[in-house]
Design a protein around this motif. Structure first.
Motif, mmCIF file in Angstrom:
data_model
loop_
_atom_site.group_PDB
_atom_site.id
_atom_site.type_symbol
_atom_site.label_atom_id
_atom_site.label_comp_id
_atom_site.label_asym_id
_atom_site.label_seq_id
_atom_site.Cartn_x
_atom_site.Cartn_y
_atom_site.Cartn_z
ATOM 1 N N ILE A 69 44.277 39.776 36.320
ATOM 2 C CA ILE A 69 44.345 38.501 35.604
ATOM 3 C C ILE A 69 43.040 37.743 35.810
ATOM 4 C CG2 ILE A 69 45.540 36.286 35.456
ATOM 5 C CD1 ILE A 69 47.260 38.468 34.392
ATOM 6 N N ASP A 70 42.557 37.712 37.050
ATOM 7 C CA ASP A 70 41.282 37.084 37.386
ATOM 8 C C ASP A 70 40.337 38.178 37.890
ATOM 9 O OD1 ASP A 70 39.135 35.713 38.409
ATOM 10 O OD2 ASP A 70 40.318 34.212 39.482
ATOM 11 N N PRO A 71 39.416 38.638 37.047
ATOM 12 C CA PRO A 71 38.558 39.770 37.441
ATOM 13 C C PRO A 71 37.486 39.411 38.457
ATOM 14 C CG PRO A 71 37.927 38.950 35.278
ATOM 15 C CD PRO A 71 39.167 38.194 35.660
ATOM 16 N N THR A 72 37.410 38.141 38.867
ATOM 17 C CA THR A 72 36.379 37.761 39.840
ATOM 18 C C THR A 72 36.901 37.799 41.277
ATOM 19 O OG1 THR A 72 36.884 35.380 39.703
ATOM 20 C CG2 THR A 72 35.306 36.279 38.116
ATOM 21 N N GLU A 73 38.144 38.256 41.481
ATOM 22 C CA GLU A 73 38.638 38.392 42.849
ATOM 23 C C GLU A 73 37.875 39.502 43.578
ATOM 24 O OE1 GLU A 73 42.802 37.714 43.889
ATOM 25 O OE2 GLU A 73 43.255 37.927 41.753
ATOM 26 N N GLY A 74 37.745 39.359 44.888
ATOM 27 C CA GLY A 74 37.031 40.342 45.697
ATOM 28 C C GLY A 74 36.361 39.667 46.875
ATOM 29 N N GLY A 75 35.250 40.224 47.314
ATOM 30 C CA GLY A 75 34.572 39.608 48.444
ATOM 31 C C GLY A 75 33.455 40.465 48.980
#
Length: 367
Positions: free
Chosen positions: A25-31
């Motif tokens: 849904i939010d493709p900017t998740e990560g780290g």
């Protein structure tokens, strides 16, 4: 490490074929995260009956994590994305002394030790959109220090019987300072300091009931009892009513054997109680201290050298983790784990492995 992640996605969107297994849904998740370690270990053996170990270590650690657990529930315009940030220096050391001596005609191995760990951390939680910070929710400097001492004696009462008893004490200091700017709004200010200590005993009885049998002479039955602890988040520990250290109490009954000096087998039935469980909060992306819990389970392990250069191993664990008051499941606590594989030793300094791991379905929340 640098990664992108799907995060938590709604099952209904997958079933409706609007999302496949790797969509988000939010493709900017990560780290991203990095860590550097330095470790110095010195051992000294003045005689066959005694030895010393001294260790000093230090580590620099950084983590920045971008998550969005509720999408647009709280902020329907900019979204509910959060950024967790942790930057810390941790360092410490330990000294351990072992000695073999006799009390009358009973051989005893005694161990005494001291340990310390120190964490200096900058920890923050921020509102973000597409990995761009919009505001700070919390931002603190944390100083957490621990000092521990322990003593253990192992009594070799007979050729087939030995007994271990030990005692460990731990003392913690927590100091949390708020670092939010004076004009920060909708933020949570956390500050305070506290200390806590805990003393934990342990005991083990190990005996070899078949020590005169050629096939089963390397078989042992063991009974273990012990207490331990975990430390809660310093930000929670300094709050009124916070519980810095939570005690655990556990025991196990097990057997292990080595058949014909090749096949290693072991199994144990165990029980573990925690005074307070750390539970993952999906909507916030954090953990919180919850009520007392109980786990019981069975562990099994096997090791076998198929050839001198090829080793096989298997570990299998079953557990039933539940809250003691309600009987409900502990969110995300594993119930069935398997780890096994083959390891090849090539004899020239190189080795290779083929491994399989399995984690069974488990409850995502209490019900």
């Amino acid at each position: 490490g640098d990664w992108d992640a799907s995060g938590q996605i709604p099952l209904r969107e997958v079933h409706a074929r609007r999302l496949d297994r790797f969509d988000a849904i939010d493709p900017t998740e990560g780290g991203k995260s990095d860590r550097q370690n330095v470790n110095l270990v010195y051992t000294y053996t003045p005689s066959a009956q005694e030895n010393w170990l001294v260790q000093l270590y230090g580590s620099r650690y950084k983590l920045t994590l971008f998550s969005n657990f509720t999408f647009f529930l709280g902020d329907p315009v900019r979204g509910d994305g959060i950024n967790q940030d942790d930057s810390r220096i941790l360092y410490g050391g330990r000294v351990r002394y072992n000695r073999l001596w006799n009390l009358g005609n009973i051989p005893i191995q005694s161990t005494i030790g001291f340990e310390t760990r120190n964490d200096d951390a900058d920890v923050g939680l921020f509102h973000q959109q597409k990995r761009r910070r919009l505001g700070a929710t919390t931002k603190v400097d944390v100083e957490e220090r621990s000092f521990s001492g322990y003593l253990q004696h192992e009594f070799f009462l007979r050729e087939w019987l030995r007994f271990q008893v030990g005692l460990r004490g731990d003392f913690f200091l927590f100091d949390v300072n708020d670092c939010l700017p004076a004009n920060a709004t909708d933020a949570t200010r956390i500050r305070g300091n506290t200390t806590d200590g805990i003393v934990n005993p342990k005991a083990s009885l190990i005996f070899s009931p078949f020590h005169k049998n050629q096939l089963w002479r390397d078989s042992e039955v063991f009974v273990n009892f012990g207490m331990g602890y975990h430390s809660n988040d310093a930000r929670d520990a300094v709050q009124p009513g916070g519980k810095p250290l939570a005690r655990s109490t556990g025991g196990e009954l097990g057997v292990r054997t080595n058949l014909r000096e090749k096949l290693d087998l072991a199994a144990a039935l165990w029980l573990l109680d925690l005074d307070s469980e750390l539970v993952f909060v999906g909507d916030e992306g954090t953990t919180e201290a919850s009520g007392p819990t109980r786990r019981w389970g069975v562990d099994f392990e096997a090791r076998y050298p198929i050839f001198p250069w090829l080793l096989a191993d298997l570990d299998l664990s079953f557990a039933d983790p539940r809250f003691r008051v309600t009987g409900e499941a502990i969110p995300l606590a594993p119930t069935l784990l398997m780890n096994g594989g083959l390891t090849a030793l090539f004899g020239n300094g190189f080795s290779g492995a083929l491994r399989a791991r399995y984690l069974d379905d488990r409850p995502a929340n209490e019900d």
